[in-house]
Design a protein around this motif. Structure first.
Motif, PDB file in Angstrom:
ATOM      1  N   THR A   1       0.854  -1.180   0.000  1.00  0.00           N
ATOM      2  CA  THR A   1       0.000   0.000   0.000  1.00  0.00           C
ATOM      3  C   THR A   1       0.890   1.230   0.000  1.00  0.00           C
ATOM      4  OG1 THR A   1      -1.699  -1.164   1.273  1.00  0.00           O
ATOM      5  CG2 THR A   1      -1.846   1.225   1.194  1.00  0.00           C
ATOM      6  N   THR A   2       0.525   2.233  -0.790  1.00  0.00           N
ATOM      7  CA  THR A   2       1.339   3.431  -0.882  1.00  0.00           C
ATOM      8  C   THR A   2       0.680   4.598  -0.161  1.00  0.00           C
ATOM      9  OG1 THR A   2       2.295   5.052  -2.400  1.00  0.00           O
ATOM     10  CG2 THR A   2       0.249   4.031  -3.080  1.00  0.00           C
ATOM     11  N   TYR A   3       1.507   5.545   0.262  1.00  0.00           N
ATOM     12  CA  TYR A   3       1.003   6.773   0.851  1.00  0.00           C
ATOM     13  C   TYR A   3       0.753   7.833  -0.221  1.00  0.00           C
ATOM     14  CZ  TYR A   3       2.562   4.770   5.278  1.00  0.00           C
ATOM     15  OH  TYR A   3       2.738   3.957   6.362  1.00  0.00           O
ATOM     16  N   ASN A   4       1.058   7.528  -1.470  1.00  0.00           N
ATOM     17  CA  ASN A   4       0.882   8.497  -2.553  1.00  0.00           C
ATOM     18  C   ASN A   4      -0.602   8.753  -2.783  1.00  0.00           C
ATOM     19  OD1 ASN A   4       0.427   9.331  -5.397  1.00  0.00           O
ATOM     20  ND2 ASN A   4       2.654   9.317  -5.445  1.00  0.00           N
ATOM     21  N   LYS A   5      -1.013   9.995  -2.673  1.00  0.00           N
ATOM     22  CA  LYS A   5      -2.441  10.310  -2.741  1.00  0.00           C
ATOM     23  C   LYS A   5      -3.035  10.121  -4.132  1.00  0.00           C
ATOM     24  CE  LYS A   5      -3.031  13.355   1.234  1.00  0.00           C
ATOM     25  NZ  LYS A   5      -4.061  12.472   1.843  1.00  0.00           N
ATOM     26  N   LEU A   6      -2.217  10.244  -5.179  1.00  0.00           N
ATOM     27  CA  LEU A   6      -2.743  10.065  -6.534  1.00  0.00           C
ATOM     28  C   LEU A   6      -2.964   8.593  -6.863  1.00  0.00           C
ATOM     29  CD1 LEU A   6      -0.722  12.674  -8.630  1.00  0.00           C
ATOM     30  CD2 LEU A   6      -2.976  12.902  -7.602  1.00  0.00           C
ATOM     31  N   ILE A   7      -2.154   7.725  -6.297  1.00  0.00           N
ATOM     32  CA  ILE A   7      -2.339   6.287  -6.488  1.00  0.00           C
ATOM     33  C   ILE A   7      -3.478   5.794  -5.608  1.00  0.00           C
ATOM     34  CG2 ILE A   7      -1.285   4.020  -6.114  1.00  0.00           C
ATOM     35  CD1 ILE A   7       1.374   5.220  -6.983  1.00  0.00           C
ATOM     36  N   GLY A   8      -3.527   6.284  -4.382  1.00  0.00           N
ATOM     37  CA  GLY A   8      -4.611   5.927  -3.495  1.00  0.00           C
ATOM     38  C   GLY A   8      -4.288   4.755  -2.584  1.00  0.00           C
ATOM     39  N   PRO A   9      -5.196   4.462  -1.651  1.00  0.00           N
ATOM     40  CA  PRO A   9      -4.939   3.472  -0.608  1.00  0.00           C
ATOM     41  C   PRO A   9      -5.236   2.030  -0.973  1.00  0.00           C
ATOM     42  CG  PRO A   9      -7.039   4.536  -0.206  1.00  0.00           C
ATOM     43  CD  PRO A   9      -6.451   5.200  -1.418  1.00  0.00           C
ATOM     44  N   THR A  10      -5.807   1.765  -2.142  1.00  0.00           N
ATOM     45  CA  THR A  10      -6.067   0.384  -2.533  1.00  0.00           C
ATOM     46  C   THR A  10      -4.740  -0.346  -2.732  1.00  0.00           C
ATOM     47  OG1 THR A  10      -8.034   1.165  -3.709  1.00  0.00           O
ATOM     48  CG2 THR A  10      -7.334  -1.099  -4.136  1.00  0.00           C
ATOM     49  N   PRO A  11      -4.568  -1.548  -2.171  1.00  0.00           N
ATOM     50  CA  PRO A  11      -3.303  -2.270  -2.335  1.00  0.00           C
ATOM     51  C   PRO A  11      -2.906  -2.417  -3.798  1.00  0.00           C
ATOM     52  CG  PRO A  11      -4.629  -3.319  -0.661  1.00  0.00           C
ATOM     53  CD  PRO A  11      -5.500  -2.255  -1.282  1.00  0.00           C
ATOM     54  N   ASN A  12      -1.604  -2.375  -4.021  1.00  0.00           N
ATOM     55  CA  ASN A  12      -1.080  -2.473  -5.387  1.00  0.00           C
ATOM     56  C   ASN A  12      -0.179  -3.690  -5.526  1.00  0.00           C
ATOM     57  OD1 ASN A  12       1.813  -1.606  -4.785  1.00  0.00           O
ATOM     58  ND2 ASN A  12       0.667   0.154  -4.015  1.00  0.00           N
ATOM     59  N   LEU A  13       0.135  -3.997  -6.745  1.00  0.00           N
ATOM     60  CA  LEU A  13       0.992  -5.139  -7.066  1.00  0.00           C
ATOM     61  C   LEU A  13       2.402  -4.625  -7.321  1.00  0.00           C
ATOM     62  CD1 LEU A  13       0.133  -8.129  -7.377  1.00  0.00           C
ATOM     63  CD2 LEU A  13       0.094  -7.763  -9.846  1.00  0.00           C
ATOM     64  N   GLN A  14       3.358  -5.097  -6.549  1.00  0.00           N
ATOM     65  CA  GLN A  14       4.740  -4.666  -6.682  1.00  0.00           C
ATOM     66  C   GLN A  14       5.429  -5.452  -7.794  1.00  0.00           C
ATOM     67  OE1 GLN A  14       6.568  -2.151  -4.368  1.00  0.00           O
ATOM     68  NE2 GLN A  14       4.447  -1.644  -4.843  1.00  0.00           N
ATOM     69  N   LEU A  15       5.925  -4.745  -8.798  1.00  0.00           N
ATOM     70  CA  LEU A  15       6.545  -5.363  -9.969  1.00  0.00           C
ATOM     71  C   LEU A  15       8.010  -4.954 -10.063  1.00  0.00           C
ATOM     72  CD1 LEU A  15       3.733  -4.578 -12.586  1.00  0.00           C
ATOM     73  CD2 LEU A  15       3.956  -6.608 -11.155  1.00  0.00           C
ATOM     74  N   VAL A  16       8.818  -5.856 -10.601  1.00  0.00           N
ATOM     75  CA  VAL A  16      10.226  -5.572 -10.847  1.00  0.00           C
ATOM     76  C   VAL A  16      10.507  -5.823 -12.329  1.00  0.00           C
ATOM     77  CG1 VAL A  16      12.588  -6.395 -10.449  1.00  0.00           C
ATOM     78  CG2 VAL A  16      11.067  -6.014  -8.524  1.00  0.00           C
ATOM     79  N   MET A  17      11.174  -4.861 -12.960  1.00  0.00           N
ATOM     80  CA  MET A  17      11.575  -4.999 -14.351  1.00  0.00           C
ATOM     81  C   MET A  17      12.948  -5.656 -14.433  1.00  0.00           C
ATOM     82  SD  MET A  17      10.509  -1.279 -15.879  1.00  0.00           S
ATOM     83  CE  MET A  17      10.766  -1.797 -17.594  1.00  0.00           C
ATOM     84  N   PRO A  18      13.303  -6.217 -15.583  1.00  0.00           N
ATOM     85  CA  PRO A  18      14.680  -6.643 -15.779  1.00  0.00           C
ATOM     86  C   PRO A  18      15.641  -5.491 -15.497  1.00  0.00           C
ATOM     87  CG  PRO A  18      13.304  -7.460 -17.557  1.00  0.00           C
ATOM     88  CD  PRO A  18      12.451  -6.521 -16.751  1.00  0.00           C
ATOM     89  N   TYR A  19      16.745  -5.781 -14.840  1.00  0.00           N
ATOM     90  CA  TYR A  19      17.791  -4.819 -14.477  1.00  0.00           C
ATOM     91  C   TYR A  19      17.417  -3.931 -13.287  1.00  0.00           C
ATOM     92  CZ  TYR A  19      20.247  -5.999 -18.803  1.00  0.00           C
ATOM     93  OH  TYR A  19      20.896  -6.672 -19.808  1.00  0.00           O
ATOM     94  N   GLU A  20      16.169  -3.947 -12.854  1.00  0.00           N
ATOM     95  CA  GLU A  20      15.774  -3.039 -11.780  1.00  0.00           C
ATOM     96  C   GLU A  20      16.348  -3.471 -10.436  1.00  0.00           C
ATOM     97  OE1 GLU A  20      11.735  -0.895  -9.979  1.00  0.00           O
ATOM     98  OE2 GLU A  20      11.574  -2.366 -11.593  1.00  0.00           O
ATOM     99  N   ARG A  21      16.407  -4.770 -10.210  1.00  0.00           N
ATOM    100  CA  ARG A  21      16.996  -5.309  -8.995  1.00  0.00           C
ATOM    101  C   ARG A  21      17.872  -6.501  -9.364  1.00  0.00           C
ATOM    102  NH1 ARG A  21      12.117  -5.820  -4.743  1.00  0.00           N
ATOM    103  NH2 ARG A  21      13.763  -6.763  -3.491  1.00  0.00           N
ATOM    104  N   LYS A  22      18.328  -7.254  -8.384  1.00  0.00           N
ATOM    105  CA  LYS A  22      19.174  -8.410  -8.681  1.00  0.00           C
ATOM    106  C   LYS A  22      18.418  -9.414  -9.538  1.00  0.00           C
ATOM    107  CE  LYS A  22      21.794  -8.199  -4.332  1.00  0.00           C
ATOM    108  NZ  LYS A  22      22.095  -8.921  -3.080  1.00  0.00           N
ATOM    109  N   TRP A  23      19.152 -10.102 -10.394  1.00  0.00           N
ATOM    110  CA  TRP A  23      18.511 -11.117 -11.231  1.00  0.00           C
ATOM    111  C   TRP A  23      17.926 -12.234 -10.386  1.00  0.00           C
ATOM    112  CZ3 TRP A  23      16.976  -9.839 -15.741  1.00  0.00           C
ATOM    113  CH2 TRP A  23      17.713  -8.944 -16.522  1.00  0.00           C
TER     114      TRP A  23
END
Length: 438
Positions: free
Chosen positions: A271-293
């Motif tokens: 859940t984010t504190y960002n008011k434009l995204i809102g309080p509904t839970p979101n799905l955390q995604l990782v792109m290639p190269y964004e974090r460890k393989w």
């Protein structure tokens, strides 16, 4: 609302907290209340844009011009003042900082597809920054998609960037020049084969099925680890409206452009504190190269990614052989390589009335994320409709919080992806599974 606060909201880079799915009736946002929306609209027009663009543009006011640009493109604020300010920014373009230039070009691309073609062509002839050049090139190609213009842009790439083969954004721009007018959609057989390939991966998967023209909303569906698709108790397929369009509408290889096609690693929910995204839970995604393989491929914490491993080869193993040579499915891979990040699947509190004349209404464009339809009660701040909540509920209803999400442009029809189209694909896949079981 202060200008800097608005800018931070627009950047969508605020803290997240991991959280279980709350009860729907407990989700509340004061940001959607009618009076708050009126105050935001007034502040955007009068302060964030109006006062910024009516002040002289210099080193002391430049940050306000940048913030104004980001507000204009996100909320589609078009008036005489906005055009006056953008024209002034073109006049003083060479004196601006990189971030201001990029915000201005993204705004022009998103808001004015024809008005600034001469200024963009002049810029294209002298720009030395690869990313800014790529934005100007995309603008030029959209205005004139002829083979002649594409060849002109390709020639400029080679002349202005002798080492372009080592610059990822220009490599992707070259692919874009080739594919812009020659889009090749995957066949139904391709997509059914992709659904089958999930049993090789043995992970939960979400498919976000989109149009190539991202002005039109897509649909998301959930495939469980056992290969079945999520259905309601009455047998209907669960589908969730989702927009993969950025506010600017820029191509996938531009930061904050449209959501790249390809494969994202689902890392859980938050859940984010960002008011434009809102309080509904979101799905955390990782792109290639964004974090460890090891994180991207869901390997154990103790696993070591050997230097000899080929990241692209490993990425392509998440696709069936028939789709591994399709460049569209590697957009996310190369977008991640050039630095795109922080793409998630979330809801929205932004008033859809900003986009009432757009094909995606009442959904909300973002800075490149996947945004599900959410409508709020402006009197009490509660959810009225939330495909985001429903998608999250479907995904977490079976064991496991990780998996993969595939973004796929299924064709280039100029209409929203329909339930009927998606159901037809899934039924064909399921019919094949039944035959294979005999």
């Amino acid at each position: 609302m202060k200008v800097r606060a608005v800018l931070l909201c627009l950047l969508f880079f605020l803290q997240y907290v991991t959280d279980a799915q709350p009860r729907r009736e407990d989700i509340y946002s004061d940001f959607v209340l009618y009076n708050k929306r009126l105050l935001l609209l007034k502040d955007l027009h009068e302060n964030v844009v109006g006062k910024a663009f009516l002040a002289p543009l210099d080193s002391n006011t430049e940050y306000r011009y940048e913030a104004a640009c980001r507000a204009i493109v996100q909320f589609m604020l078009d008036n005489d003042t906005t055009q006056l300010g953008l024209t002034q920014m073109f006049v003083q373009y060479e004196t601006l900082q990189y971030d201001t230039k990029r915000a201005m070009l993204e705004t022009v691309y998103g808001m004015y597809p024809e008005q600034y073609i001469q200024s963009m062509q002049l810029l294209l002839a002298r720009e030395t920054n690869p990313m800014l050049f790529a934005i100007a090139a995309a603008y030029s190609l959209r205005y004139d998609s002829s083979a002649t213009n594409a060849a002109t842009v390709r020639k400029r790439i080679k002349e202005q960037f002798p080492n372009y083969s080592n610059i990822t954004v220009l490599q992707e721009l070259e692919k874009y020049l080739t594919g812009y007018t020659r889009y090749k959609a995957p066949t139904a057989s391709d997509l059914i084969e992709l659904f089958r390939h999930q049993q090789v991966i043995k992970k939960k998967v979400i498919y976000s099925l989109q149009r190539h023209n991202r002005d039109y909303p897509g649909m998301a569906i959930v495939q469980n680890a056992d290969g079945t698709f999520m259905r309601y108790s009455d047998g209907r397929l669960m589908v969730f409206e989702q927009l993969a369009r950025s506010a600017s509408g820029l191509p996938y290889f531009i930061p904050d452009g449209n959501t790249p096609q390809g494969i994202y690693s689902i890392q859980g929910t938050a859940t984010t504190y960002n008011k434009l995204i809102g309080p509904t839970p979101n799905l955390q995604l990782v792109m290639p190269y964004e974090r460890k393989w090891t994180t991207y491929f869901h390997l154990s914490d103790t696993a070591v990614w050997q230097p000899g491993y080929d990241a692209l080869w490993s990425y392509l193993q998440l696709l069936p052989p028939s789709l591994r040579n399709r460049s569209s499915f590697t957009e996310a891979f190369y977008a991640g390589k050039l630095g795109r990040n922080s793409i998630i699947a979330h809801g929205t509190t932004i008033d859809p009335e900003y986009f009432k004349n757009k094909p995606w209404y009442p959904l909300t464009p973002t800075m490149g994320c996947l945004c599900a339809k959410e409508l709020w009660n402006v009197s009490n701040g509660k959810l009225l409709v939330s495909d985001q909540y429903n998608l999250m509920s479907a995904f977490i209803s079976t064991a496991g919080s990780r998996g993969y999400l595939y973004v796929i442009d299924i064709d280039d029809q100029r209409k929203a992806v329909s339930r009927w189209e998606v159901e037809k694909l899934v039924k064909e896949f399921e019919a094949g599974r039944v035959k294979a079981s005999y």
